[in-house]
Write a protein that holds these residues in place. Structure first.
Motif, short mmCIF file in Angstrom:
data_model
loop_
_atom_site.label_atom_id
_atom_site.label_comp_id
_atom_site.label_asym_id
_atom_site.label_seq_id
_atom_site.Cartn_x
_atom_site.Cartn_y
_atom_site.Cartn_z
N UNK A 53 -9.41 3.99 0.90
CA UNK A 53 -10.06 5.11 1.58
C UNK A 53 -9.12 5.79 2.57
N UNK A 54 -9.33 7.11 2.77
CA UNK A 54 -8.47 7.87 3.67
C UNK A 54 -8.48 7.30 5.08
N UNK A 55 -9.62 6.74 5.50
CA UNK A 55 -9.72 6.24 6.87
C UNK A 55 -9.07 4.86 7.04
N UNK A 56 -8.67 4.24 5.94
CA UNK A 56 -8.03 2.92 6.00
C UNK A 56 -6.51 3.09 6.05
N UNK A 57 -5.86 2.40 6.96
CA UNK A 57 -4.41 2.54 7.12
C UNK A 57 -3.66 1.81 6.01
N UNK A 58 -2.40 2.20 5.82
CA UNK A 58 -1.56 1.47 4.88
C UNK A 58 -1.32 0.04 5.37
N UNK B 294 -4.07 7.47 -2.70
CA UNK B 294 -3.71 6.36 -1.81
C UNK B 294 -4.28 5.08 -2.40
N UNK B 295 -3.46 4.01 -2.41
CA UNK B 295 -3.89 2.76 -3.05
C UNK B 295 -3.40 1.55 -2.27
N UNK B 296 -4.10 0.43 -2.46
CA UNK B 296 -3.55 -0.87 -2.12
C UNK B 296 -3.31 -1.61 -3.42
N UNK B 297 -2.24 -2.39 -3.46
CA UNK B 297 -1.86 -3.05 -4.71
C UNK B 297 -1.83 -4.56 -4.51
N UNK B 298 -2.07 -5.27 -5.61
CA UNK B 298 -2.05 -6.73 -5.56
C UNK B 298 -1.33 -7.28 -6.79
N UNK B 299 -0.70 -8.44 -6.61
CA UNK B 299 -0.03 -9.19 -7.68
C UNK B 299 1.05 -8.36 -8.38
N UNK C 107 0.85 -1.18 0.00
CA UNK C 107 0.00 0.00 0.00
C UNK C 107 0.89 1.23 0.00
N UNK C 108 0.40 2.27 -0.62
CA UNK C 108 1.17 3.51 -0.69
C UNK C 108 0.43 4.55 -1.48
N UNK C 109 1.17 5.40 -2.18
CA UNK C 109 0.61 6.54 -2.91
C UNK C 109 1.15 6.55 -4.33
N UNK C 110 0.26 6.69 -5.31
CA UNK C 110 0.69 6.83 -6.70
C UNK C 110 1.42 8.16 -6.86
N UNK C 111 2.64 8.10 -7.39
CA UNK C 111 3.39 9.35 -7.57
C UNK C 111 3.68 9.66 -9.04
N UNK C 112 3.36 8.72 -9.95
CA UNK C 112 3.53 8.98 -11.38
C UNK C 112 2.64 8.00 -12.15
N UNK C 113 2.18 8.43 -13.32
CA UNK C 113 1.33 7.57 -14.14
C UNK C 113 1.88 7.54 -15.56
N UNK C 114 1.62 6.43 -16.24
CA UNK C 114 2.04 6.29 -17.62
C UNK C 114 0.98 6.76 -18.59
#
Length: 337
Positions: free
Chosen positions: A112-117, A82-87, A64-71
């Motif tokens: 969600x903002x209220x959900x922790x990393x 803020x995101x959670x990532x899988x695979x 989990x973390x934060x997107x800092x750049x996009x393609x």
């Protein structure tokens, strides 16, 4: 950036902490600044046994973390999300055991903002595996939501594990009655904290009779972590046309199949692994899991049945050792604040 890498298969000693250039997201990809990485058994098993698909691999499927750049082709407004990532490391050399990781945009799910990393890093493989286990029954739902499993009885084998805890929480969120089997009092405490309605110590008394007290008509779905050891118990409590969803065989006990017993039960044996389940099913599971997160149905921490065992990035080898030794709880790496 700091990253953990390995260049050959082997034990935790093949892991190295190195400096690498920032990865650049390609078309349809995002780059995530990882705050917390979640370690799963498949991480160390891949490191030890899976053929090397790349000269160098950074392990880690979940985080989990934060997107800092996009393609190219990705909505620019996702930067800062803020995101959670899988695979993350599946079929790619850039997993989550690093300060930054690059992956397809759809595998970075809004958190969600209220959900922790910590919570976000604890989803991924365990929660998606649990979702799959709960949605493969012949007459069951294909998606989870409140009420989807109303009237059903779910047996979570090994309810103190990361997948078992996710089974308990998702099944309860979806309205099922949840029974969990455990091996002792401490794991019983964790399964109860996760939300199991009934907990049965399979090493004491007559566990089949006890489960049948709670489910006189039998269990609808068994989420099974150790089929060889538990198959006889599963069949003793399974209702006719019930489903055993098998995602592991902890202990590696050989599986003996009584053909006619299963024919007469109309047993549905569903084996599952996320690597080959398909992108559509993974995406649907991620949507349902995110809905459960918004409903606060998947909390983490010892008080919710999932102790967090923390390691810094430079002790990733120790974290892998803990996973290999069967540590109870969710092992996480603290990457960035």
């Amino acid at each position: 950036m700091k990253a953990i890498v390995y260049r050959e298969n082997g034990g935790p000693d093949v892991l190295r902490l190195v400096d690498r250039d920032l990865p650049v997201p390609g078309p349809g990809e995002v780059r995530v600044r990882v705050a917390v990485s979640g370690i799963n058994p498949t991480d160390w098993k891949s490191r030890a046994l899976a053929p090397m698909g790349f000269p160098e691999i950074t392990p880690g499927l979940d985080g989990a973390g934060v997107i800092d750049a996009v393609g190219e082709g990705v909505d620019r407004s996702r930067t800062g999300q803020r995101v959670w990532v899988y695979m993350a490391a599946h079929g790619r050399p850039t997993g989550t055991e690093a300060e930054f990781t690059v992956l397809p945009a759809e595998q970075a799910v809004p958190l969600p903002d209220e959900a922790s990393f910590d919570l976000g890093a604890s989803l991924g493989v365990p929660a998606i595996t649990a979702h799959r286990a709960l949605t493969v029954a012949e007459d069951g739902p294909r998606r989870l939501r409140p009420g989807a499993l109303e009237g059903k009885v779910v047996l979570a084998a090994g309810g103190a594990g990361a997948v078992g805890r996710s089974v308990i929480q998702l099944a309860r969120w979806a309205g099922a009655t949840v029974i969990s089997t455990v091996s002792g009092p401490e794991k019983a405490r964790l399964a109860t904290a996760a939300g199991a309605h009934h907990v049965v110590n399979y090493r004491e008394g007559d566990p089949a009779a006890e489960i049948r007290e709670y489910a006189p008509d039998g269990v609808d779905i068994v989420a099974e972590v150790a089929l060889g050891a538990n198959f006889a118990l599963d069949l003793a409590v399974l209702r006719t046309r019930g489903t055993i969803s098998v995602y592991a065989n902890d202990g590696d006990k050989p599986i003996e199949l009584d053909l006619w017993q299963n024919i007469l039960l109309n047993t549905r044996l569903q084996f599952l692994v996320l690597y080959t389940v398909g992108a559509d099913l993974l995406a649907e599971a991620a949507e349902d899991i995110s809905a459960a997160v918004r409903d606060n149905a998947l909390p983490v921490g010892e008080e919710h049945g999932l102790p967090l065992l923390r390691f810094p990035l430079d002790r990733t080898a120790d974290a892998h050792k803990a996973a290999e030794n069967g540590a109870v709880g969710k092992i996480v790496l603290d990457i960035t604040s």
